[in-house]
Design a protein around this motif. Structure first.
Motif, PDB file in Angstrom:
ATOM      1  N   PRO A  33      -4.769   3.300  -2.565  1.00  0.00           N
ATOM      2  CA  PRO A  33      -6.222   3.484  -2.396  1.00  0.00           C
ATOM      3  C   PRO A  33      -6.709   4.729  -3.128  1.00  0.00           C
ATOM      4  O   PRO A  33      -6.117   5.799  -3.022  1.00  0.00           O
ATOM      5  CB  PRO A  33      -6.383   3.627  -0.877  1.00  0.00           C
ATOM      6  CG  PRO A  33      -5.176   2.972  -0.298  1.00  0.00           C
ATOM      7  CD  PRO A  33      -4.073   3.234  -1.268  1.00  0.00           C
TER       8      PRO A  33
ATOM      9  N   SER B 144      -0.907   1.882  10.388  1.00  0.00           N
ATOM     10  CA  SER B 144      -0.281   2.179   9.100  1.00  0.00           C
ATOM     11  C   SER B 144      -1.234   2.928   8.187  1.00  0.00           C
ATOM     12  O   SER B 144      -0.803   3.690   7.319  1.00  0.00           O
ATOM     13  CB  SER B 144       0.199   0.894   8.423  1.00  0.00           C
ATOM     14  OG  SER B 144      -0.888   0.059   8.060  1.00  0.00           O
ATOM     15  N   SER B 145      -2.545   2.737   8.367  1.00  0.00           N
ATOM     16  CA  SER B 145      -3.493   3.476   7.534  1.00  0.00           C
ATOM     17  C   SER B 145      -3.427   4.967   7.846  1.00  0.00           C
ATOM     18  O   SER B 145      -3.588   5.801   6.943  1.00  0.00           O
ATOM     19  CB  SER B 145      -4.908   2.947   7.745  1.00  0.00           C
ATOM     20  OG  SER B 145      -5.333   3.125   9.085  1.00  0.00           O
TER      21      SER B 145
ATOM     22  N   ASN C 241       0.852   5.748  -0.530  1.00  0.00           N
ATOM     23  CA  ASN C 241       0.062   6.954  -0.763  1.00  0.00           C
ATOM     24  C   ASN C 241       0.462   7.546  -2.115  1.00  0.00           C
ATOM     25  O   ASN C 241       1.592   7.380  -2.575  1.00  0.00           O
ATOM     26  CB  ASN C 241       0.199   7.963   0.372  1.00  0.00           C
ATOM     27  CG  ASN C 241       1.595   8.024   0.959  1.00  0.00           C
ATOM     28  OD1 ASN C 241       2.567   7.645   0.315  1.00  0.00           O
ATOM     29  ND2 ASN C 241       1.703   8.497   2.173  1.00  0.00           N
TER      30      ASN C 241
ATOM     31  N   GLY D  18      -0.505   6.137   6.050  1.00  0.00           N
ATOM     32  CA  GLY D  18      -0.741   6.120   4.613  1.00  0.00           C
ATOM     33  C   GLY D  18      -1.613   7.252   4.128  1.00  0.00           C
ATOM     34  O   GLY D  18      -1.455   7.731   3.001  1.00  0.00           O
ATOM     35  N   TYR D  19      -2.545   7.685   4.954  1.00  0.00           N
ATOM     36  CA  TYR D  19      -3.434   8.778   4.576  1.00  0.00           C
ATOM     37  C   TYR D  19      -2.874  10.135   5.007  1.00  0.00           C
ATOM     38  O   TYR D  19      -3.522  11.166   4.824  1.00  0.00           O
ATOM     39  CB  TYR D  19      -4.816   8.576   5.190  1.00  0.00           C
ATOM     40  CG  TYR D  19      -5.546   7.358   4.650  1.00  0.00           C
ATOM     41  CD1 TYR D  19      -5.443   6.991   3.311  1.00  0.00           C
ATOM     42  CD2 TYR D  19      -6.325   6.567   5.479  1.00  0.00           C
ATOM     43  CE1 TYR D  19      -6.101   5.880   2.811  1.00  0.00           C
ATOM     44  CE2 TYR D  19      -6.997   5.449   4.996  1.00  0.00           C
ATOM     45  CZ  TYR D  19      -6.888   5.108   3.655  1.00  0.00           C
ATOM     46  OH  TYR D  19      -7.547   4.010   3.166  1.00  0.00           O
TER      47      TYR D  19
ATOM     48  N   ASN E   5     -10.080   1.312   1.335  1.00  0.00           N
ATOM     49  CA  ASN E   5      -9.366   0.960   2.567  1.00  0.00           C
ATOM     50  C   ASN E   5      -7.867   0.806   2.341  1.00  0.00           C
ATOM     51  O   ASN E   5      -7.419   0.322   1.298  1.00  0.00           O
ATOM     52  CB  ASN E   5      -9.907  -0.359   3.139  1.00  0.00           C
ATOM     53  CG  ASN E   5     -11.279  -0.198   3.746  1.00  0.00           C
ATOM     54  OD1 ASN E   5     -11.643   0.890   4.175  1.00  0.00           O
ATOM     55  ND2 ASN E   5     -12.047  -1.271   3.781  1.00  0.00           N
ATOM     56  N   TRP E   6      -7.125   1.190   3.356  1.00  0.00           N
ATOM     57  CA  TRP E   6      -5.683   0.920   3.423  1.00  0.00           C
ATOM     58  C   TRP E   6      -5.541  -0.264   4.370  1.00  0.00           C
ATOM     59  O   TRP E   6      -5.845  -0.176   5.551  1.00  0.00           O
ATOM     60  CB  TRP E   6      -4.954   2.155   3.956  1.00  0.00           C
ATOM     61  CG  TRP E   6      -3.473   1.973   4.123  1.00  0.00           C
ATOM     62  CD1 TRP E   6      -2.842   1.126   4.994  1.00  0.00           C
ATOM     63  CD2 TRP E   6      -2.430   2.652   3.419  1.00  0.00           C
ATOM     64  NE1 TRP E   6      -1.478   1.228   4.874  1.00  0.00           N
ATOM     65  CE2 TRP E   6      -1.199   2.159   3.914  1.00  0.00           C
ATOM     66  CE3 TRP E   6      -2.421   3.621   2.426  1.00  0.00           C
ATOM     67  CZ2 TRP E   6       0.026   2.618   3.442  1.00  0.00           C
ATOM     68  CZ3 TRP E   6      -1.193   4.073   1.957  1.00  0.00           C
ATOM     69  CH2 TRP E   6       0.012   3.588   2.451  1.00  0.00           C
ATOM     70  N   TYR E   7      -5.080  -1.395   3.842  1.00  0.00           N
ATOM     71  CA  TYR E   7      -4.974  -2.601   4.658  1.00  0.00           C
ATOM     72  C   TYR E   7      -3.606  -2.690   5.310  1.00  0.00           C
ATOM     73  O   TYR E   7      -2.627  -2.135   4.833  1.00  0.00           O
ATOM     74  CB  TYR E   7      -5.249  -3.844   3.812  1.00  0.00           C
ATOM     75  CG  TYR E   7      -6.660  -3.874   3.288  1.00  0.00           C
ATOM     76  CD1 TYR E   7      -7.728  -4.087   4.149  1.00  0.00           C
ATOM     77  CD2 TYR E   7      -6.933  -3.644   1.951  1.00  0.00           C
ATOM     78  CE1 TYR E   7      -9.029  -4.093   3.692  1.00  0.00           C
ATOM     79  CE2 TYR E   7      -8.234  -3.645   1.476  1.00  0.00           C
ATOM     80  CZ  TYR E   7      -9.276  -3.869   2.349  1.00  0.00           C
ATOM     81  OH  TYR E   7     -10.561  -3.872   1.889  1.00  0.00           O
TER      82      TYR E   7
ATOM     83  N   MET F 273       0.847  -1.184   0.000  1.00  0.00           N
ATOM     84  CA  MET F 273       0.000   0.000   0.000  1.00  0.00           C
ATOM     85  C   MET F 273       0.893   1.249   0.000  1.00  0.00           C
ATOM     86  O   MET F 273       1.838   1.328   0.786  1.00  0.00           O
ATOM     87  CB  MET F 273      -0.890   0.018   1.236  1.00  0.00           C
ATOM     88  CG  MET F 273      -1.950  -1.061   1.261  1.00  0.00           C
ATOM     89  SD  MET F 273      -3.321  -0.616   0.200  1.00  0.00           S
ATOM     90  CE  MET F 273      -4.234  -2.159   0.213  1.00  0.00           C
TER      91      MET F 273
END
Length: 507
Positions: free
Chosen positions: A431, A447-448, A401, A451-452, A440-442, A399
């Motif tokens: 995503p 970590s999501s 960004n 990632g966002y 969703n960020w898995y 994943m």
């Protein structure tokens, strides 16, 4: 002539880069093997159990010995502890039929050894909407028995698709046609998104639950710790509706017996008391030689059912020891968090609030999980699914960004795969926002958030079907240690490339 000279020079450069690439020596590789093997011997690392606490304490001590500064963040919570579970039916002919289960519904309840007994109500199928989200309204919850009910239903798994439009493919280490899984992930662990409305079913008199896997072999569904989000509660109180899972063939048997009016009642046993427990997140800080506050975050979690699911702490310790012996200019914060297997009762990302400076100082973040996973899938060739190895390794789903600030990190990550074997398959997926909803960020919970955020982040999460399963051998037979070493060395190269950018002033 000029073309051949340039080609030879490029080849020489590539050979030099490969020869000078960071690699674990024989002693480090043996130590890595020993740690994985001995950790696996202790059994699953459920959030807050002795095995997880031992792993965390040992990794923290190892980081301190390597010269890192280690901080421990403790959390007290109520740990749900499943010990014994079983399912039986009392039939109208006076016999009792014992049925095999594939596991339990995490944090669902505690029946004690006596179990709960009531008539069975077939609620049909916990269906899926076309977008693969749960359709809880599909369950038939009408005309339940008046004096208590064991609720039975089929529980199909969602399919995830990393093709457009939900996810943008930003690069891969091999041609995408060599990653056919990209468009069709049927992994049972994605069932974690399907929860029950426990408040509703309690009010309807449901005292126990039996959920049946469908379109999945019993071996594939066995001992899956699902759904990950568990039953709701306030962190200390859990709804007491003990639930178990059964395989597809057992589910068909139950449905037929109920339809034929041959079942008087079912007894669900789930002896699972709730205990006071402590669980910890550790943060190992490795000072860089530049003396700045800038850092790279390397992140994982420490709780899980198998040596595949939570080998992250040992990955991070191995990397920390390597860079302690081969200093970087930039700082590195190795974060090993907890709460992944807590049914949502421990906040995985709480360390971010406790140490906001880590995110403020971070120039990049790398999430590492599930290295060395051998791919197993249900084979439907014979008609009935057979769970078996495919002969491949799980792709390194990564994943990322998609901000322009992350472009350099993506390219450095791709470069880190130069010279790796073709068997090591990686795809970077980002995503995307579809109809106003961000996909969703898995991966490990926190970590999501990374990632966002604006922090360039890669979240590496191979996703085997058995990821959430507690296997009899702890998953050892599905772990390739040599491949895990190769994957570690990819991350070492990535970190060194980031450090080179930091020194050049471009990170």
């Amino acid at each position: 002539m000029l073309v051949s000279i340039l080609a030879a020079f490029a080849a020489a450069q590539a050979a030099y880069a490969q020869a000078t690439a960071p690699a674990l020596d024989q002693a480090a590789q043996q130590l890595f093997f020993d740690r994985l093997y001995q950790t696996n011997l202790r059994g699953p690392r459920w959030t807050g159990n002795e095995n997880q606490n031992t792993l965390i304490a040992t990794v923290a001590a190892g980081m301190q010995l390597a010269g890192l500064t280690v901080e421990t963040l403790e959390t007290n919570f109520s740990r749900w502890d499943p010990r014994w579970w079983s399912l039986s039916l009392k039939l109208t002919n006076g016999t009792t039929l014992g049925l095999p289960t594939t596991g339990y519904w995490p944090y669902s309840g505690d029946s004690g050894l006596q179990g709960v007994t009531a008539p069975v109500h077939d609620a049909g199928s916990y269906a899926l909407f076309p977008n693969q989200t749960a359709n809880s309204g599909a369950l038939n919850l009408t005309n339940l028995p008046a004096n208590g009910t064991i609720l039975f239903f089929d529980n199909p798994s969602p399919t995830r698709n990393y093709s457009e439009p939900g996810y943008g493919i930003l690069g891969s280490s091999v041609p995408l046609e060599e990653i056919p899984e990209l468009g069709n992930l049927t992994n049972p662990h994605w069932q974690s998104a399907k929860t029950l409305n426990f408040t509703q079913i309690i009010q309807l008199g449901v005292i126990g639950v039996v959920a049946s896997w469908v379109n999945t072999s019993d071996a594939n569904g066995a001992l899956q710790f699902l759904p990950n989000s568990g039953a709701p509660g306030n962190g200390s109180v859990h709804y007491d509706v003990p639930g178990v899972y059964v395989g597809n063939s057992t589910g068909e048997t139950i449905r037929q017996l109920v339809a034929d009016n041959e079942v008087v009642s079912a007894t669900v046993v789930l002896d699972a008391p709730t205990l006071d427990a402590t669980t910890s997140t550790i943060i190992g800080h490795l000072n860089g030689t530049a003396g700045s506050n800038n850092t790279i975050i390397v992140y994982t979690h420490s709780d899980g059912p198998s040596i595949i699911e939570e080998n992250g702490p040992i990955l991070l310790l191995t990397m920390a020891e390597y860079f302690a012996a081969n200093p970087l200019s930039i700082n590195v914060d190795f974060v090993t968090t907890t709460g992944h297997m807590s049914g949502g009762h421990v906040n995985e990302s709480a360390w971010m609030a406790a140490r906001p400076d880590l995110l403020l100082n971070a120039k990049a973040a790398i999430v590492c999980e599930h290295f060395g996973a051998i791919e197993w899938k249900d084979n439907f060739t014979s008609g009935e699914p057979v769970f078996e190895p495919t002969g491949r390794y799980e792709p390194m789903w990564t994943m990322v960004n998609s901000s322009s600030a992350s472009d350099d990190l993506h390219q450095l990550y791709l470069n880190a795969f130069e010279g790796t074997p073709d068997e090591l398959r990686m795809a970077m997926v980002s995503p995307q926002t579809v109809n106003g909803v961000l996909s969703n960020w898995y991966g490990a919970g926190g970590s999501s958030i990374l990632g966002y955020s604006d922090i360039p982040t890669v979240g590496i999460i191979p996703q085997p079907d058995y990821l959430w399963a507690a296997m009899v051998d702890g998953g050892w037979s599905r772990l390739d240690v040599d491949m895990a070493v190769t994957q570690i060395e990819v991350i070492l190269r990535l970190i060194m490339s980031l450090d080179a950018q930091f020194v050049a002033g471009t990170l």
